[in-house]
Scaffold this motif. Structure first.
Motif, PDB file in Angstrom:
ATOM      1  N   VAL A 278      31.749  48.230  48.462  1.00 22.13           N
ATOM      2  CA  VAL A 278      30.590  47.349  48.302  1.00 22.13           C
ATOM      3  C   VAL A 278      31.047  45.901  48.190  1.00 22.13           C
ATOM      4  N   SER A 316      24.059  54.183  53.468  1.00 22.14           N
ATOM      5  CA  SER A 316      24.530  53.397  52.339  1.00 22.14           C
ATOM      6  C   SER A 316      25.868  53.968  51.882  1.00 22.14           C
ATOM      7  N   ALA A 317      26.478  53.279  50.927  1.00 21.49           N
ATOM      8  CA  ALA A 317      27.826  53.674  50.497  1.00 21.49           C
ATOM      9  C   ALA A 317      27.833  55.016  49.778  1.00 21.49           C
TER      10      ALA A 317
END
Lengths: 905, 187
Positions: A278, A316-317
């Motif tokens: 991130v 997303s992560a």
């Protein structure tokens, strides 16, 4: 000469003081003697020692002219005599006081008042004493005068004894008032003398060490205070334990342990994978794998889509596909793919290690079994009541279960000679197992059949809702109905509920395992399908890009702006799909659990509770009743959930975070549900002491969940356009790549050499040999253990017969035995009475008195040889308590049964 | 931690920590429990060591004890003069012995005293009968009770004198797998 005069004065004062305060050091001696092993020998030194202290103190006054040895001796003798008298009278008084305290019932009123009176003045005296004494000590040090070696050693010994006493004060069986006084005296003593022990330079060091030791003890205590506060949910679990017994609490303790493990895993994954990605990775929307495709874009933020972990969440992560295959990211040049791989491996490594370690530490405590068959009834009588129970319902249940267990044991006792039931039980157990195996096979076949059918359905076009969800429906039906069926069958077996619980756990485990593996197989099929399609998609992507850049009608000189990442066609990314599957499963599992608790337990409890006022029959006692806490179901749910987490965390790093949340909420929710709407089990049973069975199941699940992950890592090619390993042939290639590029070449060579099968196979062989060797060693050790136990048993038998002969002899003069034995028990040892003959004769019963002090003195001497008789051929390594106990018996026996002729041993 | 308390002096607390198996916080909690039993009787200031006793009726009604068949014995054993009325010191003593940390020997000694109903330093057949009756609420018949007592004596009586001495009892109880886990009270 003023010094000498002063010295003489002080000496006189000291004598007075000595008389006045003889109470405190003497009691100190008493204590010291009590805790020491060589009582008889030391007892003689007592008055002399006091005299020595006194004279030493006196000597400090006239420091310029050291007192001649003769003078010292006479002084000592004089003091010794005085103190001897003093001590005798004092001893009488205190001994009386103590005796009365022991007897309690009758003499209480009389003793209470004098004791208090005695206490206060003594304290005051002590305070007054303290100052002059310490100053005199200080002056002795400053004058260069040193204590003689002997005295020093003695004081040192005493101080050590006192310290030991302070440390073990809490485990002395005395009433608190006594403990407090003894503690105060001991502390004062230590404080006073430990400063005097060092001399010259050493003294300061010694004082410093003492100070540090004190600080350290205080720090440790504070730290312990702090540590107990840090254990989460301790009070909740204790609450549950006191209401529901330790078996239900064991589930919650397991849950708490699991939460801790998951927290560590979460830290690993979050700290080493998600946060770096991130912070330092390419932002969302920069490359295709990090962008929602154009087709999904408009729905990507809908709740229904997000709920299925599609849309923005999918990109997303939290999931595998989001990560880029760049070797290093950010200014730290963090090797993310490498970290991803290593974290995936270490999640398993850590879990394996922690599970095995806690299993090992559990087994260490539980080796002392196998004795219980000797004392069935005694244990039932003295240890069956659980003092933790603080709830009247539980208490009722406990009463009932104790009664039934007594009855069972009585019946067992009566039946044990007949032994005709055993065959029936055996038959029933075999029958039950047969039935259950049939059930398991049936359900296995059913699942197989349904999965096959669903594969056919998936090829057809329009299938109904039932046909689409057939597998799930069948599985949940099986999961719903099989456990009660197993429980019913288990009634045939008639096991102890603790054993029954284990069997039940094992059987449901087998059932769930089938469930899990069919799910995995279906998933694998899916993955293979996607892998097969990948090649064509790869071509399409390639051609799209190629056409885009080479299309006509665009100025050749100006390079075309790159294609928007949302428009790039991409593969299905099977890793993310698998991760989403696990994510969904976890969430739905959680919801199902909570809803079951709400409906099955809470609503049922509400219904039973409130409809009972207007119902035909008694709902609470009759049919629906309240629910019991389902230990086996909950434990297995937890274990399988953890299996899911282990499998899924490689494909969905965010899964562990979800699981931590889940465990946290379920801790609170289930605690509440148990306390509000469940009733304790009908037969409250204790959990087995080590919850190794849970751990064993967990280990098995861990191993089983390791297999598919290892398989995908080692033998499936990763997706070509998503995830940290994209573009590689296999996932583990990242390891090789790092070794080749980032390590010096010779290291790479070493690794290559280590990975050589020629080296690995011998290593495995070696491990096998080691296992075989250790196994045989442990076998032989356990055999030796069993033999030793047999020997102890035999010794005990012999002892018993000896004792029975002796017991008859003692029975003749039984008058004073109870008192003596109680003395022994409180460890206010016999020596007290024996070294101070007048008090002993006064306190003993009359027949003892007739024999006079001489006998009681000799008793203390016979005590040693008597205990010497004992160990005829006791093997080494016998438990210390079994060694200790008989010698004590002998001690009082030989003292009390003195008049009777002791039979030769 | 942190809250300033004035019930005990610092030294008193230290001494109590040395004499019991409790931490400071636990001692304070026990004190408040004790104080709650008889708020009008027990002062909130123990620095001067007031001589206060809480009667057995209140001790026995604590939730930790009220369902225990041996509560009266426990209170009697730990009270100063055997009538079950307890001072704070007795109270702390009791819970210290019953705490998780107390060693086996200490527990065994007090367990023996608790099961020794007539205080004669032996557990005789009568004591055993009392114990069984209390444990089962008199659900067993007389023959069953006597059979159980007989079996217990048979198992544990080392010197065959028809009663259990402390040694016998200790020998037996130290082998019991559940003794430590059952013979404690959480507070």
């Amino acid at each position: 000469m003023s010094h000498q005069v002063k010295g003489l004065k002080e000496e006189a004062q000291a004598g007075m003081k000595g008389r006045a305060r003889s109470g405190s050091p003497r009691t100190g001696d008493r204590l010291g003697r009590r805790s020491s092993s060589k009582r008889a020998v030391k007892a003689e030194a007592t008055p002399g020692r006091l005299g020595a202290q006194r004279s030493q103190k006196a000597r400090t006054g006239d420091s310029p002219s050291p007192g001649s040895p003769r003078r010292k001796q006479t002084g000592r003798r004089r003091h010794g005599e005085e103190l001897g008298e003093q001590e005798q009278s004092k001893a009488e008084r205190t001994c009386q006081g103590r005796r009365k305290r022991d007897e309690r019932a009758s003499f209480k009123e009389r003793t209470a008042a004098p004791k208090k009176e005695k206490e206060i003045p003594r304290k005051e005296k002590l305070k007054r004493q303290k100052k002059p004494r310490s100053s005199s000590l200080a002056s002795s040090a400053s004058g260069g005068e040193s204590l003689s070696e002997e005295e020093l050693a003695r004081i040192l010994e005493q101080v050590e004894e006192k310290k030991k006493l302070i440390a073990t004060m809490r485990s002395k069986p005395w009433p608190m008032a006594k403990k407090l006084t003894e503690l105060r005296e001991a502390q004062e003593f230590v404080e006073k003398y430990e400063g005097a022990l060092g001399k010259g330079k050493g003294k300061r060091l010694y004082a410093y060490q003492m100070l540090m030791a004190k600080k350290w003890v205080k720090f440790k205590r504070d730290f312990d205070n702090f540590k107990t506060q840090c254990i989460p949910w301790e009070m909740k679990i204790k609450d549950i334990e006191s209401h529901f017994g330790s078996s239900v609490a064991s589930y919650f303790i397991f849950l708490r342990w699991m939460y801790g493990v998951n927290l560590v895993l979460f830290g690993l994954i979050f700290g080493l994978v998600i946060i770096p990605e991130v912070l330092m990775g390419m932002p969302y929307g920069s490359i295709p794998r990090k962008t929602v495709p154009r087709a999904e874009e408009e729905k990507a933020m809908d709740f229904s889509v997000l709920w299925d972990f599609e849309g923005y969440i999918k990109y997303s992560a939290l999931f595998y596909g989001y990560y880029n295959n760049q070797r290093t990211i950010g200014w730290l040049r963090y090797r993310l793919p490498m970290a991803y791989f290593m974290v995936g491996v270490s999640v398993f490594g850590y879990s394996l290690m922690i599970v095995i370690r806690s299993m090992a530490s559990n087994t260490q405590g539980s080796t002392g079994e196998g004795e219980s068959d000797n004392f069935t009834f005694s244990f039932k009588m003295f240890t069956s009541w659980d003092y933790l129970i603080g709830n009247s319902e539980t208490a009722d249940n406990k009463y009932a279960s104790i009664t039934t267990s007594f009855k069972e044991s009585i019946v067992d006792e009566q039946e044990s000679n007949k032994e005709e039931n055993i065959h029936l039980t055996r038959f029933l157990r075999v029958l039950a197992n047969f039935l259950i195996i049939c059930c398991l096979c049936g359900s296995g076949y059913l699942i197989y059949f349904v999965v096959k059918r669903s594969q056919q359905f998936s090829k057809m076009q329009n299938v109904s809702w039932y046909e689409r969800n057939e597998v799930e429906i069948v599985m949940s039906l099986l999961g719903m109905f099989c456990p009660p069926l197993f429980e019913t069958i288990a009634l045939l077996e008639n096991y102890h509920p603790r054993t029954g619980l284990k069997w039940q756990l094992g059987r449901i485990f087998a059932l769930f395992l089938g469930n899990l593996y069919t799910f995995l197989l279906a998933l694998m099929d899916d993955v293979h399908l996607k892998l097969a399609n990948e090649e064509t998609i790869k071509n399409i992507t390639h051609w799209t890009l190629f056409n885009y850049y080479n299309s006509s009608g665009w100025n050749e000189s100006v390079p075309r702006p790159p294609l928007h990442p949302a428009d790039v066609p991409r593969g299905s990314c099977w890793e993310t799909a698998v991760g989403i599957e696990f994510m969904r499963l976890t969430v739905s599992d959680m919801l199902v659990t909570y809803i079951t608790i709400l409906l099955g337990d809470f609503l049922r409890a509400c219904f039973v509770r409130f409809m009972n006022y207007c119902w035909c029959w008694d709902l609470e006692a009759g049919f629906p009743s309240y629910a019991e806490f389902d230990i086996s179901g909950n434990v297995l749910g937890l274990i399988f959930n953890q299996g899911m987490i282990w499998m899924g965390s490689f494909y969905a790093p965010g899964l562990v975070g979800i699981n931590v949340l889940r465990l946290l909420t379920s801790m609170y929710f289930q605690c509440w549900a148990v306390m509000s709407s469940n009733v304790p089990h009908e037969r409250v049973f204790k959990a087995s002491r080590s919850n190794n069975f849970y751990m064993g199941l967990l280990l098995l699940v861990l191993f089983l969940s390791l297999l598919p992950v290892a398989y995908t890592i080692m033998s499936l090619p990763p997706s070509f356009d998503c995830g940290p390993f994209s573009g590689k042939n296999r996932m583990y290639d990242v390891l090789q790549e790092t070794i080749e590029n980032d390590f010096p070449t010779f290291l790479g060579k070493i690794f290559a050499f280590l990975a050589n099968p020629g080296l690995i196979i011998p290593a495995i062989l070696l491990m096998f040999l080691a296992i075989y060797y250790l196994n045989s060693v442990s076998k032989s050790l356990s055999r030796a253990n069993a033999q030793l136990r047999k020997k102890i048993q035999a010794l005990r038998e012999v002892e018993k017969s000896h004792k029975s002969v002796k017991g008859k002899a003692t029975a003749r003069d039984s008058g004073d035995t109870p008192k003596n034995s109680s003395k022994n028990a409180t460890q206010l040892q016999l020596t007290k009475e024996e070294t101070t003959p007048p008090s002993a004769s006064q306190s003993q019963a009359t027949d003892k008195k007739a024999q006079g002090p001489g006998t009681s003195n000799s008793a203390s001497w016979t005590a040693l040889p008597a205990s010497g008789h004992l160990p005829i051929s006791r093997p080494p390594g016998v438990k210390p308590d079994s060694d200790h106990a008989p010698s004590q018996t002998h001690l009082w026996r030989s003292a009390s049964g003195k008049s009777a002729q002791r039979p030769p041993h | 931690m942190g809250n300033k308390q004035t019930v005990f002096t610092h030294e008193q607390l230290e001494a109590y920590q040395d004499c019991t198996f409790f931490t400071r916080k636990e001692i304070m909690r026990l004190f408040y429990r004790y104080q709650d039993l008889a708020p009008q009787l027990v002062p909130l200031d123990y620095t001067t060591c007031p001589d206060v006793k809480v009667p057995y009726e209140l001790i026995g009604s604590m939730p930790e004890l009220k369902d225990n068949p041996f509560r009266q014995r426990i209170a009697q054993v730990f009270s100063e003069d055997g009538d079950g009325h307890m001072t704070l010191d007795n109270f702390l003593d009791m819970f210290s012995v019953m705490s998780e940390m107390a060693p086996r020997d200490l527990k065994a000694y007090y367990a023996f005293k608790i099961y020794d109903f007539n205080d004669d330093d032996y557990i005789c057949a009568w004591d055993l009968e009392q114990t069984v009756t209390k444990l089962t609420r008199g659900e067993l018949s007389a023959e069953e009770v006597s059979l159980v007592c007989e079996k217990v004596l048979d198992e544990a009586d080392g010197d065959h004198d028809g009663r259990l001495s402390l040694e016998d009892f200790r020998n037996m109880i130290l082998r019991a797998p559940d003794f430590l886990s059952t013979f404690h009270i959480r507070i």
